[in-house]
Design a protein around this motif. Structure first.
Motif, short mmCIF file in Angstrom:
data_model
loop_
_atom_site.label_atom_id
_atom_site.label_comp_id
_atom_site.label_asym_id
_atom_site.label_seq_id
_atom_site.Cartn_x
_atom_site.Cartn_y
_atom_site.Cartn_z
N GLN A 151 0.85 -1.19 0.00
CA GLN A 151 0.00 0.00 0.00
C GLN A 151 0.89 1.24 0.00
O GLN A 151 1.91 1.27 0.69
CB GLN A 151 -0.96 -0.02 1.19
CG GLN A 151 -0.28 -0.31 2.53
CD GLN A 151 -1.26 -0.36 3.70
OE1 GLN A 151 -2.46 -0.49 3.53
NE2 GLN A 151 -0.73 -0.25 4.91
N HIS A 152 0.48 2.20 -0.78
CA HIS A 152 1.31 3.40 -0.96
C HIS A 152 0.45 4.65 -1.10
O HIS A 152 -0.71 4.58 -1.45
CB HIS A 152 2.13 3.30 -2.27
CG HIS A 152 2.77 1.98 -2.51
ND1 HIS A 152 2.40 1.17 -3.56
CD2 HIS A 152 3.73 1.33 -1.83
CE1 HIS A 152 3.12 0.06 -3.53
NE2 HIS A 152 3.94 0.12 -2.49
N ILE A 153 1.13 5.80 -0.92
CA ILE A 153 0.60 7.05 -1.43
C ILE A 153 1.33 7.32 -2.72
O ILE A 153 2.56 7.38 -2.75
CB ILE A 153 0.81 8.22 -0.46
CG1 ILE A 153 0.07 7.96 0.85
CG2 ILE A 153 0.33 9.52 -1.09
CD1 ILE A 153 0.38 8.99 1.92
N HIS A 154 0.58 7.43 -3.79
CA HIS A 154 1.15 7.80 -5.08
C HIS A 154 0.92 9.30 -5.30
O HIS A 154 -0.11 9.84 -4.89
CB HIS A 154 0.45 7.02 -6.21
CG HIS A 154 0.77 5.55 -6.24
ND1 HIS A 154 1.36 4.94 -7.33
CD2 HIS A 154 0.58 4.57 -5.33
CE1 HIS A 154 1.50 3.64 -7.09
NE2 HIS A 154 1.03 3.38 -5.87
N ILE A 155 1.87 9.93 -5.96
CA ILE A 155 1.72 11.34 -6.33
C ILE A 155 2.20 11.51 -7.77
O ILE A 155 3.21 10.93 -8.16
CB ILE A 155 2.53 12.27 -5.39
CG1 ILE A 155 1.97 12.22 -3.96
CG2 ILE A 155 2.53 13.70 -5.90
CD1 ILE A 155 2.75 13.03 -2.94
N MET A 162 3.53 8.05 -9.39
CA MET A 162 4.44 7.06 -8.84
C MET A 162 4.34 6.99 -7.32
O MET A 162 3.72 7.82 -6.69
CB MET A 162 5.85 7.43 -9.26
CG MET A 162 5.95 7.57 -10.77
SD MET A 162 7.61 7.98 -11.31
CE MET A 162 7.28 9.40 -12.33
N VAL A 163 5.00 5.98 -6.77
CA VAL A 163 4.99 5.83 -5.32
C VAL A 163 5.77 6.97 -4.67
O VAL A 163 6.92 7.21 -5.01
CB VAL A 163 5.61 4.48 -4.91
CG1 VAL A 163 5.79 4.42 -3.40
CG2 VAL A 163 4.76 3.33 -5.40
N ALA A 164 5.14 7.66 -3.74
CA ALA A 164 5.83 8.70 -2.98
C ALA A 164 6.10 8.23 -1.55
O ALA A 164 7.13 8.56 -0.97
CB ALA A 164 5.00 9.98 -2.96
N VAL A 222 -4.14 7.19 -2.55
CA VAL A 222 -3.82 5.94 -1.84
C VAL A 222 -4.13 4.77 -2.76
O VAL A 222 -5.23 4.69 -3.32
CB VAL A 222 -4.64 5.82 -0.53
CG1 VAL A 222 -4.41 4.46 0.11
CG2 VAL A 222 -4.28 6.95 0.43
N VAL A 223 -3.16 3.87 -2.94
CA VAL A 223 -3.36 2.68 -3.75
C VAL A 223 -2.98 1.45 -2.92
O VAL A 223 -1.91 1.41 -2.31
CB VAL A 223 -2.52 2.71 -5.05
CG1 VAL A 223 -2.80 1.46 -5.89
CG2 VAL A 223 -2.81 3.97 -5.86
N VAL A 224 -3.89 0.48 -2.85
CA VAL A 224 -3.62 -0.79 -2.18
C VAL A 224 -3.55 -1.86 -3.27
O VAL A 224 -4.38 -1.89 -4.18
CB VAL A 224 -4.74 -1.14 -1.17
CG1 VAL A 224 -4.46 -2.48 -0.50
CG2 VAL A 224 -4.87 -0.03 -0.12
N HIS A 225 -2.55 -2.72 -3.19
CA HIS A 225 -2.28 -3.68 -4.25
C HIS A 225 -2.57 -5.13 -3.83
O HIS A 225 -2.58 -5.43 -2.65
CB HIS A 225 -0.80 -3.59 -4.68
CG HIS A 225 -0.40 -2.22 -5.14
ND1 HIS A 225 -0.27 -1.88 -6.47
CD2 HIS A 225 -0.10 -1.09 -4.45
CE1 HIS A 225 0.09 -0.61 -6.57
NE2 HIS A 225 0.22 -0.10 -5.36
N GLY A 226 -2.70 -6.01 -4.82
CA GLY A 226 -2.89 -7.42 -4.57
C GLY A 226 -4.31 -7.86 -4.88
O GLY A 226 -5.22 -7.59 -4.10
CU LIG Z 1 1.17 1.58 -5.03
#
Ligand SMILES: [Cu+2]
Length: 260
Positions: free
Chosen positions: A83-87, A118-120, A170-174
């Protein structure tokens, strides 16, 4: 499955980072200064790739300190969820119906990079690193399909400024595309060719918008097993599970002050 997967990732962590230019945050030539006052943000996490999941994210930006809380439900169980914050890009989520390069037209992470950038910040657990280089530090991401996450993270000034501006996603993966109950399938990940694409395809996406709403003072729904997926239960000892999030925020802040 989980253990084997994590071990393989640990072994592959170093080389895989080299193969992640797309995830690296761009260097900012002239960092802007984050607002000193506190900005509160909220995101509704909507499903991508028919993941079956849903969730909500809250954030508070104060200087370069970012408090984050996520509530996620309905994703694949017993599997790590990066899980990330992308900007960047258009600072938005892709149209869930967009046709991607994954199995059956599934949206892979890089397919939607024009939207969320991208992932920040890597939303890892415990004391794990939170920069873009740790975007696939899967041993330190939630490992169940439903979970509560909370952490306060120091971010670079330009990241804080963009977040406060409402430019974070916010992006959560899987995603278990084939419903097999595990990350598998023939197609490999666009982020790490040693992983199935299911392990890294985006499952949830939400734009962090500036909110007038206070983060829930009575505590978010931390029902029964909501913390089972945390790799590091110590994360919650600060009171997040029992006290309200506002109280937890203050506790974290005062602890940070004590340490400095
Ligand atoms: Cu991500």
């Amino acid at each position: 499955m989980r253990k084997k997967f994590s071990t393989a990732l640990a072994v592959l962590a170093a080389p895989s980072l080299v193969a992640l230019p797309l995830l690296a945050a761009p260097a900012m030539a002239a960092p802007t200064t984050a607002d000193d006052h506190q900005t509160e943000l909220m995101a509704t996490l909507d499903e991508l790739n028919d993941s079956g999941g849903s969730g909500t994210a809250w954030a508070k930006v104060e200087g370069t300190s970012v408090w984050l809380s996520l509530e996620v439900q309905g994703l694949l169980d017993d599997a790590p969820h990066a899980q990330h914050i992308h900007i960047g890009g258009t600072n938005s989520c892709p149209d869930p119906s967009m046709k991607g390069s994954g199995p059956g037209g599934a949206i892979r992470t890089t397919d939607a990079v024009d939207s969320y950038g991208m992932v920040a910040v890597s939303l890892t657990t415990g004391e794990a690193m939170t920069d873009a280089d740790h975007a696939l530090d899967v041993a330190h991401f939630p490992g169940t399909g439903s979970y509560t996450y909370e952490r306060t993270i120091e971010v670079p000034e330009d990241v804080a400024a963009q977040l406060a501006d409402g430019k974070g996603v916010v992006v959560v993966h899987g995603v278990d595309h084939d419903g097999s109950g595990a990350y598998d399938g023939d197609q490999m990940s666009d982020l790490d060719p040693s992983l199935p694409t299911e392990a890294t395809d985006p499952a949830l996406c939400g734009e962090l918008v500036v909110s007038q709403m206070q983060a829930p003072a009575g505590g978010v729904q931390t029902g029964g097993g909501s913390t089972e997926g945390m790799e590091d239960l110590g994360l919650l000892v600060g009171g997040g599970a029992l006290a309200g999030l506002g109280v937890a925020f203050l506790a974290v802040r005062s602890r940070r002050t004590d340490e400095s």
